[in-house]
Scaffold this active site. Structure first.
Site, PDB file in Angstrom:
ATOM      1  N   ASP A   1       0.887  -1.214  -0.173  1.00 31.54           N
ATOM      2  CA  ASP A   1       0.029   0.088   0.061  1.00 31.54           C
ATOM      3  C   ASP A   1       0.720   1.297  -0.203  1.00 31.54           C
ATOM      4  OD1 ASP A   1       0.685  -0.983   2.679  1.00 31.54           O
ATOM      5  OD2 ASP A   1      -0.460   0.892   3.439  1.00 31.54           O
TER       6      ASP A   1
ATOM      7  N   GLU B 114      -0.116  -1.003   5.859  1.00 31.80           N
ATOM      8  CA  GLU B 114       0.949  -0.594   6.712  1.00 31.80           C
ATOM      9  C   GLU B 114       0.797   0.875   6.890  1.00 31.80           C
ATOM     10  OE1 GLU B 114       4.812   1.207   8.042  1.00 31.80           O
ATOM     11  OE2 GLU B 114       3.660   1.651   6.034  1.00 31.80           O
TER      12      GLU B 114
ATOM     13  N   GLU C 183      12.483  -1.609   4.413  1.00 32.55           N
ATOM     14  CA  GLU C 183      11.839  -0.108   4.411  1.00 32.55           C
ATOM     15  C   GLU C 183      13.027   0.710   4.115  1.00 32.55           C
ATOM     16  OE1 GLU C 183       9.095   1.133   4.945  1.00 32.55           O
ATOM     17  OE2 GLU C 183       7.707   0.166   6.243  1.00 32.55           O
TER      18      GLU C 183
END
Length: 402
Positions: free
Chosen positions: A82, A147, A171
């Site tokens: 997302d 998230e 990340e």
């Protein structure tokens, strides 16, 4: 312009297209693949659930499992598909979902946060599979949703029973290794006043003026909380766990004294601290407002917690994966890795506190371009992270001869 049903435009509620591509690719590599839509009823039973959605149609999770032969340690590769909305289109040089390649970069919403990192993990996985390695431990590839709005996808994967000995989350850490990740949560503080005509404002009590006192009081709490942090992983950060007051509003008419004001903000949570501990300190600190102004003795502020609520993540510095990851980094890059702590929340907190899985952030990209117009990822960094992760997985899981 691309439409929201385009498989690349995976904003919240429209991730099904890209997730179907991920599932297909994992199946082609021979993994055991599960794809499912999140169950609100089940998720809402957890105290860590905080999404405002009650319907997750169009937002499926995808998990692929590479089963090892046995006798090795397992690892989760966790990433979210997302992305935040593209914002003002006029601020982009090209279509936000074009994935334009230029000068060694790929541009587009979500390239850094965090599809570039997801691709690194997928390349690492496929390189081991396609080169015939036989791992002893399991590798679990998690492509999750939600998230950006609270972590429901990773929470659902934990509730499904997906567990491992450690988790790697690619990340955008700028190829730094983050064994600790700050948590965060949103708050709203309501301040009372007494309304009066603007021409005789001295007969009222301005909630905005009292709100300024509250604002300054919260700023003092931020300093207090950060002054006590001595963790060397945060020594180069001026405010390791910020309290950001992002919205301050009050009043209802220009000629009336405002009888109510609200401050909304984001509170950072220190690694090792629980959400409840942080809430308690915040609320008790605001109870002390009466020492600043007698008004608050009979008119205490009201605190509400809403929206985003991410627990902090953690992995011990002496965890064996930390050593393996640093050695893999040095083997690939020829220099020592930078080990630090993140100042933003990730799904690592859920993996740590709900799944009891030590979690480490390591990925390509920089947060300096996350959520910005013309977001991009350096292609070279995607492959560098993939190589380092592949080496780390081999050592962590163990393998037999090819």
């Amino acid at each position: 312009m691309f439409q929201k049903n385009d498989k690349r435009a995976s904003v919240a509620g429209a991730e099904e297209g890209v997730q179907s591509l991920v599932a297909e690719r994992l199946k082609e590599s021979g993994l055991e693949v599960e794809m499912w839509e999140l169950d609100y009823k089940e998720l809402s039973q957890s105290p860590f659930f905080n999404s405002e959605r009650t319907d997750f149609n169009g937002s499926p999770n995808v998990v692929g499992v590479w089963k090892g032969s046995g006798g090795g340690r397992s690892v989760i590769l966790n990433g979210h598909v997302d992305v935040v909305p593209e914002g003002e289109i006029a601020q982009w040089n090209d279509d936000p979902f074009s994935a334009k390649e230029e000068n060694g970069r790929i541009y587009g919403r979500g390239t850094t946060d965090m599809k570039g990192g997801n691709l690194s993990a997928l390349i690492a996985l496929e390189s081991l599979l396609h080169n015939g390695y036989k791992l002893k431990g399991d590798v679990i590839f998690e492509s999750v949703v939600e998230e950006e709005s609270g972590g429901s996808g990773t929470l659902a994967a934990i509730q499904k029973g997906y567990k491992a000995d450690v988790a790697l989350i690619p990340e955008p850490s700028e190829l730094r290794i983050f064994p600790k990740q700050q948590g965060s949560m949103w708050f709203e503080v309501s301040i009372k006043g007494i309304s009066a005509h603007g021409g005789t404002r001295y007969e009222g009590v301005s909630a905005v003026e009292k709100g300024i006192i509250v604002y300054q009081h919260i700023a003092e709490l931020e300093k207090k909380r950060n002054d006590r942090i001595t963790d060397p992983l945060y020594e180069d950060n001026p405010i390791p766990i910020p309290i950001n007051m992002g919205k301050f509003q009050g009043g209802y008419f220009p000629s009336s004294v405002p009888d109510r004001a609200t401050i909304e903000g984001r509170m950072g949570i220190e690694p090792g601290e629980t959400i409840e501990e942080a809430k308690k300190e915040f609320e008790e600190w605001l109870d002390g407002l009466s020492s600043k102004d007698d008004w608050f003795k009979d008119n205490p502020v009201d605190v509400k917690w809403f929206g985003l609520r991410l627990p902090p993540g953690n992995c011990d510095l002496d965890h064996p994966m930390m050593d393996i990851l640093q050695k893999s980094y040095k083997e690939t890059k020829g220099k020592e890795a930078v080990v630090a702590g993140s100042t933003w929340g990730t799904d690592g907190g859920l993996l740590t506190q709900v799944g009891n899985i030590p979690s480490i952030i390591f990925g390509p990209g920089t947060t300096k371009v996350c959520h910005y117009p013309n977001e991009y990822i350096e292609i070279e960094h995607i492959f560098e992270v993939a190589e380092i992760m592949a080496l780390a997985i081999l050592q962590w899981c163990g393998h037999t001869e090819q």
